[in-house]
Design an enzyme around this catalytic site. Structure first.
Site, PDB file in Angstrom:
ATOM      1  N   VAL A   1      45.313  37.775  48.539  1.00 55.66           N
ATOM      2  CA  VAL A   1      44.124  38.064  47.735  1.00 55.66           C
ATOM      3  C   VAL A   1      43.075  38.654  48.663  1.00 55.66           C
ATOM      4  O   VAL A   1      43.173  38.538  49.884  1.00 55.66           O
ATOM      5  CB  VAL A   1      43.581  36.808  47.026  1.00 55.66           C
ATOM      6  CG1 VAL A   1      44.537  36.347  45.939  1.00 55.66           C
ATOM      7  CG2 VAL A   1      43.322  35.683  48.018  1.00 55.66           C
ATOM      8  N   SER A   2      42.059  39.267  48.078  1.00 54.72           N
ATOM      9  CA  SER A   2      41.104  40.039  48.872  1.00 54.72           C
ATOM     10  C   SER A   2      39.894  39.246  49.344  1.00 54.72           C
ATOM     11  O   SER A   2      39.184  39.683  50.239  1.00 54.72           O
ATOM     12  CB  SER A   2      40.632  41.262  48.073  1.00 54.72           C
ATOM     13  OG  SER A   2      41.730  42.089  47.759  1.00 54.72           O
TER      14      SER A   2
END
Length: 247
Positions: free
Chosen positions: A10-11
């Site tokens: 995920v970012s």
């Protein structure tokens, strides 16, 4: 048989990895997963610690499973280059949401070659062989192009979202200028109002498009998984959107 690994990313630190991990585990019901490498990372570069550890661990005959091509890379050039590099090293890549670019598909296309019986004439057989080789090369190039397009599409989706948000803000600003002051929408922050960040604007746009309470037809649980945000943050954004619609 080689080992199977998963990779989930995920970012931001606040996003959840649960959905990606569950998808990888469901996909591997009939095979053992050696390890799922998990990463919370901001950006598109390849300098990801867990990803680098994964690349160091795999060897020829092993398999890496991604939930989506965007988890491997959102940069088309870097993603395509790495894909071809791992393919040459004998490492299989599986993309649950884009099975048409799995390395197994690419290998099948490479292996497909028309079998034509010999005519008995050397010159004719050479001509036919040259034609078959040309067709095979064309198929290989066509498959490579599909792979590149998948990475380019992933990168473009992120860029398009940012553009749409920017255009929406500019449109609101322009429309505000033609309205009486009491009817203008608040773009900046009012005293005591909710602070708007780039992230919150992006997530709210997603909620507005997907939620059945706005323009979409999806349930809250589904949207939380797609946007990869916590339940508290989701309902906070949703409440703010409902308040905006009622003002």
């Amino acid at each position: 048989m080689g080992k199977t690994y998963g990779y989930a990313r995920v970012s931001t630190k606040n996003q959840r990895l649960d959905r990606q991990i569950r998808n990888i585990e469901d996909y591997c019901k009939d095979r053992k997963i050696e390890k799922i490498y998990k990463e919370k990372y901001t950006g598109t570069k390849m300098g990801r610690l867990q990803f680098q550890k994964l690349l160091a661990a795999v060897s020829s005959g092993d398999t890496i499973i991604f939930d989506s091509v965007s988890r491997m890379s959102r940069s088309a050039d870097e993603g395509y280059t790495l894909y071809m590099q791992l393919l040459q090293e004998g490492i299989d890549l599986i993309f649950i949401k884009e099975p048409h670019i799995n390395t197994s598909y690419y290998k099948q296309m490479q292996a497909k070659k028309m079998k034509i019986a010999s005519t008995g004439k050397e010159s004719t057989d050479r001509l036919i062989s040259a034609i078959v080789d040309a067709i095979t090369e064309f198929q290989n190039e066509e498959t490579k192009e599909k792979i590149r397009i998948a990475f380019e599409q992933s990168e473009k989706e992120v860029q398009d979202l940012h553009i749409r948000i920017s255009e929406g803000i500019k449109t609101t600003q322009r429309l505000n200028e033609s309205l009486p002051e009491e009817q203008r929408k608040q773009i900046g922050q009012k005293k005591g109002s909710t602070f708007q960040t780039k992230k919150s604007i992006i997530k709210k746009e997603g909620i507005r498009k997907m939620s059945k309470d706005f323009d979409g037809d999806m349930k809250d649980k589904e949207i939380i998984e797609i946007l990869e945000i916590s339940r508290n943050t989701y309902y906070k954004y949703k409440k703010e959107l409902l308040m905006e619609e009622n003002t």
